[in-house]
Design a protein around this motif. Structure first.
Motif, mmCIF file in Angstrom:
data_model
loop_
_atom_site.group_PDB
_atom_site.id
_atom_site.type_symbol
_atom_site.label_atom_id
_atom_site.label_comp_id
_atom_site.label_asym_id
_atom_site.label_seq_id
_atom_site.Cartn_x
_atom_site.Cartn_y
_atom_site.Cartn_z
ATOM 1 N N ILE A 75 -7.579 10.955 8.746
ATOM 2 C CA ILE A 75 -5.795 11.150 9.026
ATOM 3 C C ILE A 75 -4.828 10.205 7.997
ATOM 4 N N ALA A 76 -5.120 9.193 8.070
ATOM 5 C CA ALA A 76 -4.453 8.304 6.748
ATOM 6 C C ALA A 76 -4.110 9.530 5.465
ATOM 7 N N HIS A 77 -4.994 10.027 5.308
ATOM 8 C CA HIS A 77 -4.690 11.335 4.034
ATOM 9 C C HIS A 77 -3.370 12.174 4.238
ATOM 10 N N ALA A 78 -4.205 13.620 5.369
ATOM 11 C CA ALA A 78 -3.937 14.208 6.823
ATOM 12 C C ALA A 78 -2.494 14.082 6.777
ATOM 13 N N PHE A 79 -2.311 13.098 7.601
ATOM 14 C CA PHE A 79 -0.792 12.698 8.049
ATOM 15 C C PHE A 79 0.029 11.337 7.959
ATOM 16 N N LEU A 80 -0.705 10.437 7.384
ATOM 17 C CA LEU A 80 0.193 9.042 7.088
ATOM 18 C C LEU A 80 0.355 8.754 5.461
ATOM 19 N N LYS A 81 -0.471 10.049 4.890
ATOM 20 C CA LYS A 81 0.790 10.321 3.286
ATOM 21 C C LYS A 81 -0.023 8.732 2.938
ATOM 22 N N VAL A 82 -1.219 8.316 2.865
ATOM 23 C CA VAL A 82 -1.797 7.773 2.573
ATOM 24 C C VAL A 82 -2.388 8.691 0.835
ATOM 25 N N SER A 83 -2.253 8.222 -0.044
ATOM 26 C CA SER A 83 -2.885 8.404 -1.791
ATOM 27 C C SER A 83 -4.253 8.773 -1.251
ATOM 28 N N MET A 84 -4.207 9.973 -1.929
ATOM 29 C CA MET A 84 -6.310 9.736 -2.459
ATOM 30 C C MET A 84 -6.621 8.974 -3.352
ATOM 31 N N GLN A 85 -5.752 8.065 -4.307
ATOM 32 C CA GLN A 85 -6.448 7.383 -4.964
ATOM 33 C C GLN A 85 -6.640 5.885 -4.131
ATOM 34 N N ASP A 86 -6.126 5.842 -2.987
ATOM 35 C CA ASP A 86 -5.304 4.197 -2.641
ATOM 36 C C ASP A 86 -7.084 4.415 -1.905
ATOM 37 N N LYS A 87 -7.168 2.437 -1.660
ATOM 38 C CA LYS A 87 -9.074 2.551 -1.200
ATOM 39 C C LYS A 87 -8.667 1.444 -0.346
ATOM 40 N N PHE A 88 -9.399 2.114 0.446
ATOM 41 C CA PHE A 88 -9.426 1.887 2.123
ATOM 42 C C PHE A 88 -10.189 0.147 2.692
ATOM 43 N N ILE A 89 -9.753 -0.222 3.175
ATOM 44 C CA ILE A 89 -10.246 -1.805 3.472
ATOM 45 C C ILE A 89 -10.704 -1.843 5.111
ATOM 46 N N TYR A 90 -12.189 -1.723 5.862
ATOM 47 C CA TYR A 90 -12.096 -1.914 7.393
ATOM 48 C C TYR A 90 -12.294 -3.110 7.414
ATOM 49 N N LEU A 91 -11.403 -3.657 8.747
ATOM 50 C CA LEU A 91 -11.380 -4.878 8.494
ATOM 51 C C LEU A 91 -12.191 -5.811 9.976
ATOM 52 N N ASP A 92 -11.863 -4.834 10.981
ATOM 53 C CA ASP A 92 -12.447 -5.430 12.316
ATOM 54 C C ASP A 92 -12.398 -3.723 13.083
ATOM 55 N N SER A 93 -13.269 -4.139 14.331
ATOM 56 C CA SER A 93 -13.299 -3.101 14.836
ATOM 57 C C SER A 93 -14.195 -3.316 16.735
ATOM 58 N N ASP A 94 -14.260 -3.096 17.684
ATOM 59 C CA ASP A 94 -14.426 -2.997 18.940
ATOM 60 C C ASP A 94 -14.581 -1.893 19.180
ATOM 61 N N THR A 95 -16.080 -1.230 19.299
ATOM 62 C CA THR A 95 -16.805 -0.186 19.752
ATOM 63 C C THR A 95 -17.561 -0.592 21.116
ATOM 64 N N ARG A 96 -17.233 0.757 21.783
ATOM 65 C CA ARG A 96 -17.808 0.594 23.019
ATOM 66 C C ARG A 96 -18.753 1.605 24.247
ATOM 67 N N LEU A 97 -19.440 2.120 24.218
ATOM 68 C CA LEU A 97 -20.262 3.072 25.112
ATOM 69 C C LEU A 97 -19.736 3.567 26.163
#
Length: 349
Positions: free
Chosen positions: A83-105
């Motif tokens: 989504i970031a690349h296809a729709f939010l116009k983030v460059s393919m050369q940019d690097k991503f950082i995963y900060l935090d998440s909360d996932t539940r079943l």
């Protein structure tokens, strides 16, 4: 809870995977996303197919075959990158950082494998933005995943991105400090028995056999095997978040057995709240730690709760709160409002 797939955008496809570079994968076999479409400027949907015989994600000792919750986390990750690349116009050369998440079943029944690969729908909404120098450089996403139209999991995650030059400058400083103390073998201790962590294949064990317990604290060495293609799909300059998540889970299974007498095949990871605070570096001793009083049974007496951390040379690089639900009781885990995640300093994984 069954949801009509008419909820999905009509143009979503399930016939082939998206281009592998759009989800930062080298192997086509590691791409699970099959399409994505915008519903509005800040609302998107992605389609995916879940593999039934994956060497890493399908390797578990449960009496019934389930899709792994960490597989769902990987689908969420791929959806966020696409989504970031296809729709939010983030460059393919940019690097991503995963900060935090909360996932539940949401429902265990949605994870049960059937007689053909499952189709999944990921509904994604941008609920917050991070702006640097007047330019969007990150987002917080609210994500729901359906399997065959049945609500399976919910995730709220924060990500950032930066240009390649900034990334290289940031990582060069950190890696220069590490090289002095780096030992290529220190992250390859002898593995724990696979049965202790709910695995059948020893190559998927990411914790060491030399487990220490002192003053009520359990310390478990973390194995960083860059030859495990299920975790290291391509070369990286840091320990990926997927390995740290698996280290948290395997340590949690050891602790649940040691302090609550629960066997690994009797429980399913039902919630994972994680925050990454520093990069995990290669060549440094890495361990997962928790205290005995950080492991307890929930009021329902069917869910084990615990808090853990991963550290290198005395510095915490990630923290997590996990829930392990009894298989017999995990069929209908109700979703409550996601916890608010207070973000700390960015940390790449």
């Amino acid at each position: 809870m069954k949801i009509d797939l008419g909820y999905a955008s009509p143009g979503l496809a399930y016939e082939s995977t998206v281009p592998r570079h759009m989800v930062h994968r080298a192997a086509v076999s590691e791409v699970f996303l099959t399409g994505g479409l915008p519903c509005s400027d800040l609302h998107f949907q992605c389609s995916a197919q879940l593999p039934r015989a994956h060497r890493y994600f399908s390797d578990h000792t449960h009496p019934q075959s389930h899709y792994d919750m960490l597989l769902l986390l990987e689908v969420f990750r791929q959806a966020s990158i696409y989504i970031a690349h296809a729709f939010l116009k983030v460059s393919m050369q940019d690097k991503f950082i995963y900060l935090d998440s909360d996932t539940r079943l949401l429902q265990r029944s949605a994870l049960l494998m059937r007689d053909c690969p499952a189709t999944a729908l990921v509904d994604v909404k941008v609920v917050d933005e991070y702006v640097r120098n007047g330019v969007r450089a990150g987002v917080t996403l609210d994500m729901s995943l359906l399997i065959q139209g049945e609500a399976a999991a919910h995730k709220r995650m924060g990500i950032r991105w930066m240009d390649e030059a900034s990334w290289k400058r940031m990582r060069a400083k950190a890696m220069h400090k590490v090289i002095v103390n780096a030992d290529p073998q220190i992250q390859r201790p002898a593995p724990a028995q696979p049965s202790l962590v709910g695995r059948a294949y020893a190559g998927n064990v990411v914790v060491g056999a030399h487990i220490q317990e002192q003053d009520g604290a359990l310390t478990v060495p973390v194995i960083v095997d860059q030859g495990n293609a299920g975790i290291f799909d391509h070369p990286l300059d840091h320990i990926p978040g997927m390995l740290l998540l698996e280290a948290f889970r395997q340590t949690a299974l050891i602790a649940a057995n040691r302090y609550q007498g629960i066997n690994p095949e009797e429980v399913l990871l039902s919630r994972c709240q994680v925050r990454f605070t520093r990069f995990g570096e290669f060549g440094l001793a890495t361990s997962c730690r928790l205290t005995s009083d950080a492991v307890c049974l929930a009021d329902d007496h069917e869910t084990v709760l615990m808090s853990l951390l991963i550290e290198q040379e005395g510095q915490v690089i990630a923290t997590a709160s996990l829930e392990l639900a009894a298989l017999a009781a995990a069929a209908d885990v109700r979703l409550t409002a996601p916890l608010s995640l207070t973000q700390t300093q960015p940390a790449g994984v």
